[in-house]
Design an enzyme around this catalytic site. Structure first.
Site, PDB file in Angstrom:
ATOM      1  N   LYS A 173    -107.284  89.307  -2.325  1.00 51.37           N
ATOM      2  CA  LYS A 173    -106.843  89.835  -3.613  1.00 51.37           C
ATOM      3  C   LYS A 173    -106.166  88.677  -4.323  1.00 51.37           C
ATOM      4  O   LYS A 173    -105.065  88.250  -3.940  1.00 51.37           O
ATOM      5  CB  LYS A 173    -105.877  91.005  -3.422  1.00 51.37           C
ATOM      6  CG  LYS A 173    -105.460  91.625  -4.735  1.00 51.37           C
ATOM      7  CD  LYS A 173    -104.351  92.620  -4.547  1.00 51.37           C
ATOM      8  CE  LYS A 173    -103.579  92.744  -5.849  1.00 51.37           C
ATOM      9  NZ  LYS A 173    -102.313  93.446  -5.666  1.00 51.37           N
ATOM     10  N   GLY A 196     -95.305  97.474 -10.513  1.00 45.89           N
ATOM     11  CA  GLY A 196     -94.058  98.161 -10.185  1.00 45.89           C
ATOM     12  C   GLY A 196     -93.431  98.923 -11.336  1.00 45.89           C
ATOM     13  O   GLY A 196     -92.373  99.533 -11.166  1.00 45.89           O
ATOM     14  N   ALA A 201    -101.955  98.111 -10.059  1.00 47.24           N
ATOM     15  CA  ALA A 201    -100.646  97.877 -10.665  1.00 47.24           C
ATOM     16  C   ALA A 201    -100.310  98.858 -11.773  1.00 47.24           C
ATOM     17  O   ALA A 201    -101.145  99.192 -12.609  1.00 47.24           O
ATOM     18  CB  ALA A 201    -100.520  96.471 -11.213  1.00 47.24           C
ATOM     19  N   GLY A 202     -99.079  99.324 -11.741  1.00 48.87           N
ATOM     20  CA  GLY A 202     -98.506 100.084 -12.843  1.00 48.87           C
ATOM     21  C   GLY A 202     -98.620 101.589 -12.720  1.00 48.87           C
ATOM     22  O   GLY A 202     -98.047 102.324 -13.514  1.00 48.87           O
ATOM     23  N   ASN A 219     -98.820 100.943  -4.689  1.00 46.08           N
ATOM     24  CA  ASN A 219     -97.811 100.501  -3.732  1.00 46.08           C
ATOM     25  C   ASN A 219     -96.450 101.114  -4.042  1.00 46.08           C
ATOM     26  O   ASN A 219     -95.996 102.055  -3.397  1.00 46.08           O
ATOM     27  CB  ASN A 219     -97.735  98.979  -3.678  1.00 46.08           C
ATOM     28  CG  ASN A 219     -96.922  98.453  -2.500  1.00 46.08           C
ATOM     29  OD1 ASN A 219     -97.107  97.339  -2.063  1.00 46.08           O
ATOM     30  ND2 ASN A 219     -96.008  99.240  -1.936  1.00 46.08           N
ATOM     31  N   THR A 220     -95.798 100.618  -5.103  1.00 43.49           N
ATOM     32  CA  THR A 220     -94.419 101.023  -5.387  1.00 43.49           C
ATOM     33  C   THR A 220     -94.276 102.536  -5.567  1.00 43.49           C
ATOM     34  O   THR A 220     -93.295 103.125  -5.083  1.00 43.49           O
ATOM     35  CB  THR A 220     -93.916 100.297  -6.656  1.00 43.49           C
ATOM     36  OG1 THR A 220     -94.106  98.896  -6.467  1.00 43.49           O
ATOM     37  CG2 THR A 220     -92.449 100.575  -6.909  1.00 43.49           C
TER      38      THR A 220
END
Lengths: 257, 65
Positions: free
Chosen positions: A96, A157, A184-185, A206-207
Protein backbone atom coordinates in the site's frame (compact mmCIF):
# COMPACT_ATOMS: atom_id res chain seq x y z
CA UNK A 1 -16.15 -11.88 -6.15
CA UNK A 2 -13.65 -9.11 -5.54
CA UNK A 3 -10.28 -9.72 -7.20
CA UNK A 4 -7.20 -7.75 -6.19
CA UNK A 5 -4.20 -8.61 -8.35
CA UNK A 6 -5.72 -12.01 -9.17
CA UNK A 7 -6.40 -12.75 -5.50
CA UNK A 8 -10.11 -13.51 -4.98
CA UNK A 9 -11.61 -12.13 -1.77
CA UNK A 10 -15.04 -12.74 -0.27
CA UNK A 11 -14.94 -9.73 2.05
CA UNK A 12 -15.02 -6.18 0.71
CA UNK A 13 -13.83 -4.79 4.03
CA UNK A 14 -10.10 -4.33 4.60
CA UNK A 15 -9.05 -3.50 8.15
CA UNK A 16 -6.16 -1.52 9.57
CA UNK A 17 -4.36 -2.83 12.65
CA UNK A 18 -3.31 0.45 14.32
CA UNK A 19 -4.63 2.40 17.31
CA UNK A 20 -6.49 -0.44 19.08
CA UNK A 21 -6.55 -0.28 22.89
CA UNK A 22 -4.84 -3.69 23.19
CA UNK A 23 -3.66 -6.64 21.08
CA UNK A 24 -6.59 -8.69 22.39
CA UNK A 25 -9.09 -6.08 21.17
CA UNK A 26 -7.32 -5.98 17.79
CA UNK A 27 -7.73 -9.76 17.49
CA UNK A 28 -11.44 -9.58 18.39
CA UNK A 29 -12.03 -6.76 15.91
CA UNK A 30 -10.31 -8.53 13.02
CA UNK A 31 -12.38 -11.66 13.66
CA UNK A 32 -15.63 -9.67 13.98
CA UNK A 33 -14.93 -7.75 10.77
CA UNK A 34 -14.52 -10.99 8.76
CA UNK A 35 -11.81 -9.08 6.85
CA UNK A 36 -9.41 -11.24 4.86
CA UNK A 37 -6.84 -8.47 4.40
CA UNK A 38 -5.30 -6.31 7.13
CA UNK A 39 -2.82 -3.49 6.72
CA UNK A 40 0.49 -3.53 8.58
CA UNK A 41 3.55 -1.31 8.77
CA UNK A 42 7.25 -1.33 9.59
CA UNK A 43 8.71 0.58 12.49
CA UNK A 44 12.01 0.73 14.34
CA UNK A 45 12.44 -2.31 16.58
CA UNK A 46 14.04 -2.04 20.00
CA UNK A 47 16.08 -5.15 20.75
CA UNK A 48 14.92 -4.86 24.37
CA UNK A 49 11.18 -4.49 23.89
CA UNK A 50 10.80 -6.62 20.73
CA UNK A 51 7.30 -5.17 20.28
CA UNK A 52 7.24 -6.05 16.59
CA UNK A 53 7.84 -9.74 17.25
CA UNK A 54 4.75 -10.02 19.45
CA UNK A 55 2.60 -8.10 16.98
CA UNK A 56 3.73 -10.27 14.08
CA UNK A 57 2.86 -13.49 15.88
CA UNK A 58 -0.66 -12.15 16.56
CA UNK A 59 -1.18 -11.37 12.88
CA UNK A 60 0.12 -14.76 11.76
CA UNK A 61 -2.24 -16.52 14.16
CA UNK A 62 -5.19 -14.65 12.63
CA UNK A 63 -4.44 -16.28 9.28
CA UNK A 64 -5.24 -13.16 7.26
CA UNK A 65 -3.46 -11.76 4.23
CA UNK A 66 -1.34 -8.68 4.98
CA UNK A 67 -1.10 -5.48 2.98
CA UNK A 68 2.05 -3.65 4.18
CA UNK A 69 2.04 0.13 3.91
CA UNK A 70 4.68 2.81 3.46
CA UNK A 71 3.00 5.13 5.98
CA UNK A 72 5.10 8.04 7.12
CA UNK A 73 7.19 8.20 3.94
CA UNK A 74 7.53 11.67 2.49
CA UNK A 75 9.76 10.93 -0.50
CA UNK A 76 10.00 8.48 -3.39
CA UNK A 77 13.28 7.15 -2.02
CA UNK A 78 11.86 6.46 1.46
CA UNK A 79 8.77 4.80 0.04
CA UNK A 80 10.68 2.58 -2.38
CA UNK A 81 13.18 1.50 0.30
CA UNK A 82 10.34 0.80 2.75
CA UNK A 83 8.58 -1.29 0.09
CA UNK A 84 11.72 -3.39 -0.40
CA UNK A 85 12.01 -3.92 3.35
CA UNK A 86 8.31 -4.80 3.64
CA UNK A 87 8.52 -7.36 0.85
CA UNK A 88 11.34 -9.13 2.66
CA UNK A 89 9.69 -9.22 6.08
CA UNK A 90 6.10 -9.88 5.06
CA UNK A 91 6.82 -12.11 2.07
CA UNK A 92 4.27 -10.44 -0.22
CA UNK A 93 4.55 -8.36 -3.40
CA UNK A 94 1.58 -6.28 -2.20
CA UNK A 95 2.37 -2.77 -1.04
CA UNK A 96 0.00 0.00 0.00
CA UNK A 97 1.96 2.90 -1.35
CA UNK A 98 1.74 6.14 0.61
CA UNK A 99 3.86 9.18 -0.15
CA UNK A 100 2.64 11.93 2.13
CA UNK A 101 2.78 15.47 0.81
CA UNK A 102 1.18 17.56 3.52
CA UNK A 103 1.22 16.92 7.24
CA UNK A 104 -2.06 18.53 8.34
CA UNK A 105 -4.25 16.64 5.90
CA UNK A 106 -1.89 13.71 5.19
CA UNK A 107 -2.76 14.39 1.56
CA UNK A 108 -0.76 12.20 -0.81
CA UNK A 109 2.08 13.77 -2.79
CA UNK A 110 0.67 12.56 -6.08
CA UNK A 111 3.83 13.46 -8.03
CA UNK A 112 6.02 11.37 -5.75
CA UNK A 113 3.33 8.69 -5.65
CA UNK A 114 3.24 8.20 -9.42
CA UNK A 115 7.04 8.09 -9.59
CA UNK A 116 7.32 5.56 -6.75
CA UNK A 117 4.52 3.49 -8.33
CA UNK A 118 6.41 3.42 -11.63
CA UNK A 119 9.59 2.18 -9.92
CA UNK A 120 7.85 -0.46 -7.81
CA UNK A 121 5.55 -1.82 -10.55
CA UNK A 122 8.60 -2.25 -12.79
CA UNK A 123 10.19 -4.31 -10.02
CA UNK A 124 7.20 -6.65 -9.80
CA UNK A 125 5.41 -5.14 -6.82
CA UNK A 126 1.62 -5.19 -6.80
CA UNK A 127 0.97 -1.61 -5.84
CA UNK A 128 -2.11 -0.27 -4.01
CA UNK A 129 -1.59 3.51 -4.28
CA UNK A 130 -3.20 5.77 -1.67
CA UNK A 131 -4.31 8.63 -3.88
CA UNK A 132 -6.87 11.40 -4.28
CA UNK A 133 -9.93 11.27 -6.54
CA UNK A 134 -8.02 13.16 -9.30
CA UNK A 135 -8.72 11.52 -12.67
CA UNK A 136 -5.41 12.49 -14.25
CA UNK A 137 -3.41 11.12 -11.34
CA UNK A 138 -5.45 7.91 -11.53
CA UNK A 139 -4.63 7.66 -15.23
CA UNK A 140 -0.92 8.08 -14.49
CA UNK A 141 -1.00 5.44 -11.76
CA UNK A 142 -2.65 2.95 -14.10
CA UNK A 143 -0.10 3.78 -16.81
CA UNK A 144 2.64 3.12 -14.23
CA UNK A 145 1.28 -0.41 -13.80
CA UNK A 146 -1.11 -0.14 -10.84
CA UNK A 147 -4.14 -2.45 -11.17
CA UNK A 148 -5.94 -1.20 -8.05
CA UNK A 149 -6.49 2.37 -6.84
CA UNK A 150 -7.16 3.54 -3.29
CA UNK A 151 -8.73 7.00 -3.39
CA UNK A 152 -9.28 8.80 -0.11
CA UNK A 153 -12.76 9.50 1.17
CA UNK A 154 -11.48 12.22 3.52
CA UNK A 155 -8.22 12.88 5.37
CA UNK A 156 -6.86 9.87 7.28
CA UNK A 157 -8.49 9.47 10.69
CA UNK A 158 -10.89 12.37 10.17
CA UNK A 159 -14.07 10.28 10.06
CA UNK A 160 -15.67 12.73 7.65
CA UNK A 161 -16.86 10.15 5.14
CA UNK A 162 -16.95 10.76 1.39
CA UNK A 163 -15.82 14.36 1.14
CA UNK A 164 -16.04 14.87 -2.61
CA UNK A 165 -18.96 12.85 -3.89
CA UNK A 166 -18.86 14.42 -7.31
CA UNK A 167 -15.17 13.60 -7.76
CA UNK A 168 -15.55 10.06 -6.45
CA UNK A 169 -18.53 9.38 -8.72
CA UNK A 170 -16.54 10.68 -11.66
CA UNK A 171 -13.62 8.42 -10.77
CA UNK A 172 -15.92 5.39 -10.56
CA UNK A 173 -17.56 6.23 -13.88
CA UNK A 174 -14.23 6.90 -15.60
CA UNK A 175 -12.61 3.60 -14.60
CA UNK A 176 -15.46 1.09 -14.49
CA UNK A 177 -13.18 -1.96 -14.58
CA UNK A 178 -10.46 -0.94 -12.09
CA UNK A 179 -10.90 -2.14 -8.50
CA UNK A 180 -11.36 1.03 -6.43
CA UNK A 181 -11.00 0.88 -2.65
CA UNK A 182 -12.00 3.86 -0.54
CA UNK A 183 -9.11 4.34 1.85
CA UNK A 184 -9.17 6.85 4.66
CA UNK A 185 -11.72 9.15 6.22
CA UNK A 186 -14.62 6.75 6.74
CA UNK A 187 -16.16 7.36 10.16
CA UNK A 188 -19.30 5.25 10.50
CA UNK A 189 -20.79 2.19 8.78
CA UNK A 190 -23.23 4.32 6.75
CA UNK A 191 -20.24 5.97 5.03
CA UNK A 192 -18.98 2.52 4.05
CA UNK A 193 -22.38 1.40 2.82
CA UNK A 194 -22.60 4.59 0.74
CA UNK A 195 -19.21 3.89 -0.85
CA UNK A 196 -20.31 0.41 -1.90
CA UNK A 197 -23.69 1.71 -3.12
CA UNK A 198 -21.81 4.14 -5.37
CA UNK A 199 -19.99 1.18 -6.90
CA UNK A 200 -16.69 1.27 -5.06
CA UNK A 201 -15.35 -2.24 -4.75
CA UNK A 202 -14.22 -2.19 -1.14
CA UNK A 203 -13.31 0.04 1.81
CA UNK A 204 -10.33 0.13 4.12
CA UNK A 205 -11.19 1.11 7.69
CA UNK A 206 -8.90 1.65 10.65
CA UNK A 207 -9.55 4.52 13.08
CA UNK A 208 -13.35 4.23 12.92
CA UNK A 209 -13.11 0.70 14.30
CA UNK A 210 -10.00 0.95 16.48
CA UNK A 211 -11.13 4.08 18.33
CA UNK A 212 -14.78 3.12 18.72
CA UNK A 213 -15.95 2.47 22.28
CA UNK A 214 -16.37 -1.20 21.37
CA UNK A 215 -14.07 -1.96 18.41
CA UNK A 216 -15.28 -5.54 17.88
CA UNK A 217 -18.92 -4.47 17.77
CA UNK A 218 -18.07 -1.64 15.39
CA UNK A 219 -16.09 -4.05 13.18
CA UNK A 220 -19.16 -6.29 12.96
CA UNK A 221 -21.32 -3.25 12.12
CA UNK A 222 -18.94 -2.29 9.30
CA UNK A 223 -19.05 -5.85 7.96
CA UNK A 224 -22.85 -5.67 7.77
CA UNK A 225 -22.77 -2.20 6.17
CA UNK A 226 -20.33 -3.29 3.50
CA UNK A 227 -22.42 -6.34 2.66
CA UNK A 228 -25.60 -4.24 2.55
CA UNK A 229 -23.96 -1.57 0.38
CA UNK A 230 -22.68 -4.09 -2.12
CA UNK A 231 -26.00 -5.95 -2.25
CA UNK A 232 -27.74 -2.62 -2.88
CA UNK A 233 -25.30 -1.82 -5.66
CA UNK A 234 -26.06 -5.14 -7.34
CA UNK A 235 -29.78 -4.53 -6.89
CA UNK A 236 -29.60 -1.20 -8.78
CA UNK A 237 -30.44 1.83 -6.63
CA UNK A 238 -32.97 4.36 -7.95
CA UNK A 239 -31.80 7.80 -9.01
CA UNK A 240 -32.64 10.71 -6.68
CA UNK A 241 -35.19 13.22 -8.05
CA UNK A 242 -36.32 16.67 -7.02
CA UNK A 243 -40.08 16.19 -6.98
CA UNK A 244 -42.22 13.68 -5.12
CA UNK A 245 -43.54 10.64 -6.97
CA UNK A 246 -46.48 8.91 -5.22
CA UNK A 247 -45.64 5.35 -4.37
CA UNK A 248 -49.31 4.37 -4.03
CA UNK A 249 -51.06 4.19 -7.43
CA UNK A 250 -53.11 7.33 -8.17
CA UNK A 251 -55.59 5.61 -10.50
CA UNK A 252 -58.73 4.62 -8.62
CA UNK A 253 -58.23 7.05 -5.76
CA UNK A 254 -61.56 7.57 -3.90
CA UNK A 255 -63.49 10.87 -3.72
CA UNK A 256 -61.98 12.22 -6.96
CA UNK A 257 -64.26 13.16 -9.83
CA UNK B 1 33.34 1.93 16.27
CA UNK B 2 30.25 4.03 16.76
CA UNK B 3 27.25 3.65 14.49
CA UNK B 4 23.77 5.14 14.56
CA UNK B 5 21.16 2.38 15.09
CA UNK B 6 17.53 3.48 14.82
CA UNK B 7 18.59 7.01 15.61
CA UNK B 8 20.71 6.19 18.70
CA UNK B 9 24.51 5.96 18.87
CA UNK B 10 25.76 2.44 19.64
CA UNK B 11 29.26 1.10 20.13
CA UNK B 12 30.08 -2.12 18.31
CA UNK B 13 33.17 -4.30 17.95
CA UNK B 14 31.94 -6.13 14.82
CA UNK B 15 32.29 -4.73 11.32
CA UNK B 16 29.74 -6.67 9.22
CA UNK B 17 26.01 -6.09 9.62
CA UNK B 18 25.10 -9.68 10.66
CA UNK B 19 27.37 -9.87 13.73
CA UNK B 20 26.46 -6.29 14.62
CA UNK B 21 22.79 -7.31 14.76
CA UNK B 22 23.71 -10.32 16.90
CA UNK B 23 25.72 -8.11 19.24
CA UNK B 24 22.85 -5.64 19.58
CA UNK B 25 20.39 -8.40 20.53
CA UNK B 26 18.46 -8.84 17.27
CA UNK B 27 19.82 -12.35 16.65
CA UNK B 28 16.58 -14.31 16.29
CA UNK B 29 14.20 -11.43 15.57
CA UNK B 30 12.15 -10.95 12.42
CA UNK B 31 13.67 -7.68 11.24
CA UNK B 32 14.60 -5.97 8.00
CA UNK B 33 17.51 -3.62 7.60
CA UNK B 34 18.80 -0.58 5.75
CA UNK B 35 22.20 1.11 5.88
CA UNK B 36 22.49 4.79 5.05
CA UNK B 37 19.01 4.72 3.51
CA UNK B 38 19.64 1.69 1.28
CA UNK B 39 17.83 -1.60 1.83
CA UNK B 40 20.16 -4.45 2.84
CA UNK B 41 18.54 -7.85 2.19
CA UNK B 42 18.99 -10.59 4.76
CA UNK B 43 21.30 -12.56 2.45
CA UNK B 44 23.60 -9.58 1.97
CA UNK B 45 23.99 -8.75 5.67
CA UNK B 46 26.99 -11.07 6.28
CA UNK B 47 29.09 -9.28 3.66
CA UNK B 48 27.86 -5.73 4.36
CA UNK B 49 30.75 -3.89 6.02
CA UNK B 50 29.89 -0.96 8.25
CA UNK B 51 31.97 2.15 8.77
CA UNK B 52 32.17 4.68 11.58
CA UNK B 53 29.06 6.84 11.65
CA UNK B 54 26.92 4.61 9.40
CA UNK B 55 23.17 4.92 9.88
CA UNK B 56 21.54 1.52 10.40
CA UNK B 57 17.77 1.04 10.43
CA UNK B 58 16.38 -2.13 12.02
CA UNK B 59 12.66 -2.39 11.37
CA UNK B 60 10.03 -4.96 12.35
CA UNK B 61 6.32 -5.58 11.69
CA UNK B 62 4.14 -3.06 13.44
CA UNK B 63 0.51 -1.94 13.58
CA UNK B 64 -0.47 0.08 10.52
CA UNK B 65 -3.47 1.60 8.76
Amino acid sequence: MLQLYATPLRSRLLLGTARYPSPAVLTEAVRASRAEVVTVALRRESSGERAGQGFWSIIRELGVRVLPNTAGCHSVKEAVTTAHMAREVFGTPWIKLEVIGEDDTLQPDVFGLTEAARVLCAEGFEVFPYTTEDLVVAERLLAAGCRVLMPWGAPIGSGRGLNNLFGLRALRAHFPDVPLIIDAGIGVPSHAAHALELGFDAVLINTAVAQARDPAQMAAAFAQAVEAGWAARLAGPIEPRDLAAPSTPVIGTAFRG
Amino acid sequence: MKILVNGAWRETSATELSPVLEELGYGDSVVTTAVNGEFVAVGVRPRTRLAEGDRVEVLAPMQGG
